[in-house]
Structure formats: structure tokens, C-alpha cells
Motif scaffolding. Structure first.
Motif, PDB file in Angstrom:
ATOM      1  N   ASP A 152       0.820  -1.217   0.000  1.00 32.88           N
ATOM      2  CA  ASP A 152       0.000   0.000   0.000  1.00 32.88           C
ATOM      3  C   ASP A 152       0.852   1.265   0.000  1.00 32.88           C
ATOM      4  O   ASP A 152       0.356   2.345  -0.311  1.00 32.88           O
ATOM      5  CB  ASP A 152      -0.954  -0.003   1.220  1.00 32.88           C
ATOM      6  CG  ASP A 152      -0.205  -0.096   2.545  1.00 32.88           C
ATOM      7  OD1 ASP A 152       0.741  -0.897   2.652  1.00 32.88           O
ATOM      8  OD2 ASP A 152      -0.555   0.646   3.479  1.00 32.88           O
ATOM      9  N   LEU A 187       0.670  -7.655   0.666  1.00 35.38           N
ATOM     10  CA  LEU A 187      -0.704  -7.166   0.818  1.00 35.38           C
ATOM     11  C   LEU A 187      -1.566  -8.256   1.437  1.00 35.38           C
ATOM     12  O   LEU A 187      -1.973  -9.201   0.754  1.00 35.38           O
ATOM     13  CB  LEU A 187      -1.281  -6.747  -0.536  1.00 35.38           C
ATOM     14  CG  LEU A 187      -2.653  -6.102  -0.371  1.00 35.38           C
ATOM     15  CD1 LEU A 187      -2.516  -4.636  -0.023  1.00 35.38           C
ATOM     16  CD2 LEU A 187      -3.484  -6.253  -1.628  1.00 35.38           C
ATOM     17  N   LYS A 196      -7.748  -4.570   2.088  1.00 35.23           N
ATOM     18  CA  LYS A 196      -6.493  -4.654   2.839  1.00 35.23           C
ATOM     19  C   LYS A 196      -6.768  -4.680   4.329  1.00 35.23           C
ATOM     20  O   LYS A 196      -7.610  -3.909   4.813  1.00 35.23           O
ATOM     21  CB  LYS A 196      -5.654  -3.413   2.481  1.00 35.23           C
ATOM     22  CG  LYS A 196      -4.266  -3.405   3.046  1.00 35.23           C
ATOM     23  CD  LYS A 196      -3.642  -2.011   2.965  1.00 35.23           C
ATOM     24  CE  LYS A 196      -4.014  -1.153   4.144  1.00 35.23           C
ATOM     25  NZ  LYS A 196      -2.980  -0.259   4.658  1.00 35.23           N
TER      26      LYS A 196
END
Ligand code: ADP
Length: 329
Positions: A152, A187, A196
Motif C-alpha cells: 500500500d 498485501l 487490505k
């Protein structure tokens, strides 16, 4: 400028809640591994947390929780620096100075800013927009080359490189272009099996919550939504429970096969995952209690960490101010 003898590593974690297994699998595993053979600096980024929380007590308490958690997981203050961002306010000054070479369009297009506009529409504050610039300052001030993070953060790291290139090309090569370092699980999806795993979404499996809470989090996980009956064959490739077994045991293939052939049901697989996650973190959970029984210890680690970085931060700021024409000659 002091060149570190070992490759320098920097990473930050927000004090926005308890550490979860997404943090661990996506980033903390590398924090711990990179204590060896690197000059590693890890930071509780409380300035960043202020972009989403305006509760002073929560910021302070969560910062403490995150620091205890990292120490319990094996972060060794003898080998790596752990400190609180706001104890080195030069980060904020450098962020301001860097922001003078950052076109607004660069920060407006960051995926995390767009996401925050959606998730906190009543609090689209200015600091949210400039978050990646502060992050660049966090890394740049110590000339860190490697940044262990989850996937991310990939876009932020790319932007950090662009910002550093922009500043260096105007004022000279002071900053090192940082590189993101990912684990093999960059992830991790949350208990909803869809997005997520994240403290802000509330779909986490926590590492240090009470055992019954952790079991409940795992038992609530969404598995293969097409598997209705216990006898239906599952699709382990889309089942997050099965995927997580990969990291907490050495019989992943057997678990995969059991789910695919309906030999095992979702409930069994979740129970086993809960047992294994609890066993995996048992030692860290014990260590956390031990650390908590030492009053003042965590504060002392954070204070000493910030102090150790003072000369480095001062040196970078001296150089940057000089090159930008600030202060006397
Ligand atoms: P959160 O998203 O829960 O607020 P942070 O932003 O504080 O967590 O993240 C701390 C570190 O953990 C960052 O390097 C981030 O990329 C990583 N991380 C967070 N969530 C995940 C996830 N679900 N999978 C992999 N890595 C993650």
C-alpha cells in the motif's frame, strides 16, 4: 555529510491502533530481519496519525502500544533505533522545505489521498494532502536507502523518489533516492476477505489483543463465499483463511487439498488458524507483558532513540538550510 557504514533503513508506523498480522507479514518481518547488517531506524509516526485522529490521549496511548508491540516482536534497541517522530521536530521543518518543490498536482493524485477523501469526507485536512511530503522528509533526513513497507506504500515511495529528485536537481545531491523493500506477502487482506487488513477499516487480526478477541476475529473471517454447504468443495485460492495458513505452519498443501476436496470445513480451518496464530505469537505476547511490567522502559527507549538521531538530523538540516539560502552565510 556522514555516510553510514552499513546500508541505512528507515520505516514508520502510525500509532493508530494495535499492531495486526498485516503489519507483521507485510512490514515488521522485514523490520526485524533488517536489524542485521543494516543501520536500521524505525519510527512511530505520530505526526502522520494526526491526519486522521484528533484525540490526544489516543495518539499518545496508541504510540505507546505500537512501541511496546514492536519491542515485544523482537525489535532490539541495541541494534536498531526506535523513536517517536514528534521527538525529532526537524521532520516537520524538512517537510515544509521539501514542499516548496512539490507541485500540488503530484500530491493530489496520490491514491491514499483519494481514498481518505472517500473514507473521512468530513475531515479532508491539509496535512492529508501533504502526507507523502512528510514521509519523504522522514526518510530523507537520515539518508535512508531502504524502506521496508507493505504494498500500500508503493505509490508513496515512488512519489518520495520524485520529490527527492526534484529537490536534488535544484539544490544539489543531498538526498538519497529510497527504495521500497517488500516481503513475500506485501498485501494481506482483512477478515472481510475483500480489502487490505487495516486498523482504519476495522478488519484486523490483532497480535496482542486478548485471546478470545483474536479467536473471535478469526472465526468471523469471510472465506469462500460460493461454498455454502459443508460438503461443497472449496476454492482455497480465493479463501483468505487458507491463504493465511501459508505463514503459520508447514502443511499448507494439506490444508489447501482439504479445503478443495471438502475433507475439511471452514470452521475447522479457522479454528486451526486461530490456534496456530496464537502459538506463533505466544512468545511475543509473553514478552509484551514482561516489558509492560518495567515502568518507564518504553519511554526511555523512545527518548534515547530520538537523542541518538539528533546529530544526524541537525547535520541534514544545516546542509539543507544552507543550500536553500536560509540563515546567515
Ligand atoms: P494500517 O494500514 O493498519 O493503519 P500502517 O499504515 O500503520 O497500518 O502500516 C504500518 C506498516 O504495515 C506499513 O509499512 C504498511 O504498508 C504495512 N501494512 C499495513 N497493513 C498491511 C497489510 N494489510 N498487508 C501488508 N502490509 C501492511
Amino acid at each position: 555529510m556522514s555516510i553510514p557504514t552499513l546500508p541505512r533503513v528507515f520505516s514508520g508506523v502510525q500509532p493508530s491502533g494495535l499492531p495486526h498480522i498485516g503489519n507483521y507479514l507485510g512490514a515488521f518481518r522485514n523490520y526485524l530481519a533488517m536489524q542485521e547488517g543494516h543501520d536500521a531506524i524505525y519510527c512511530i509516526v505520530d505526526y502522520h496519525a494526526l491526519t486522521s485522529t484528533h484525540d490526544a490521549e489516543r495518539i499518545r496511548q496508541n504510540g505507546y502500544e505500537m512501541a511496546v508491540g514492536l519491542l515485544a516482536l523482537g525489535l532490539d534497541p541495541e541494534r536498531a533505533v526506535l523513536f517517536r517522530q514528534s521527538d525529532r521536530p526537524e521532520h516537520a521543518e524538512l517537510a515544509y522545505l521539501l514542499s516548496t518543490v512539490v507541485p500540488v498536482s503530484w500530491v493530489e493524485r496520490t491514491p491514499s489521498f483519494k481514498e481518505k477523501k472517500r473514507t473521512q469526507p468530513d475531515d479532508i485536512n491539509h496535512a492529508l494532502l501533504t502526507y507523502p511530503v512528510l514521509q519523504t522528509a522522514d526518510i530523507g533526513i537520515y539518508h535512508a536507502r531502504y524502506v521496508p513497507v507493505g504494498r500500500d506504500q508503493a505509490a508513496h515511495l515512488e512519489l518520495a523518489r520524485e520529490i527527492i529528485r526534484a529537490w536534488n536537481s535544484r539544490y544539489g545531491d543531498v538526498f538519497v533516492e529510497p527504495e521500497a523493500v517488500f516481503t513475500d506477502s506485501p498485501l494481506i487482506k482483512g477478515t472481510d476477505g475483500a480489502t487490505k487488513m487495516s486498523k482504519s477499516v476495522g478488519n484486523t487480526i490483532d497480535i496482542f489483543a486478548p485471546e478470545d478477541v483474536i479467536r473471535k476475529q478469526i472465526m468471523s473471517m469471510v472465506t469462500d463465499t460460493q461454498r455454502i454447504l459443508r460438503t461443497d468443495p472449496g476454492r482455497p485460492e480465493v479463501c483468505n483463511v487458507c491463504q493465511l495458513h501459508r505463514f503459520f505452519g508447514d502443511d499448507f498443501e494439506t490444508i489447501w487439498e482439504g479445503e478443495r476436496t471438502a475433507r475439511t470445513g471452514c470452521v475447522d480451518t479457522k479454528r486451526l488458524l486461530a490456534d496456530r496464530i496464537l502459538a506463533f505469537f505466544a512468545e511475543a505476547r509473553e514478552r509484551r507483558l514482561e516489558i509492560e511490567s518495567r515502568p518507564g522502559y518504553v519511554e526511555e527507549v523512545l527518548r534515547a532513540g530520538a537523542e541518538r538521531l539528533a546529530p544526524l538530523a541537525a547535520e541534514t538540516m544545516r546542509e539543507v538550510r544552507h543550500r536553500m539560502g536560509l540563515g546567515s552565510r
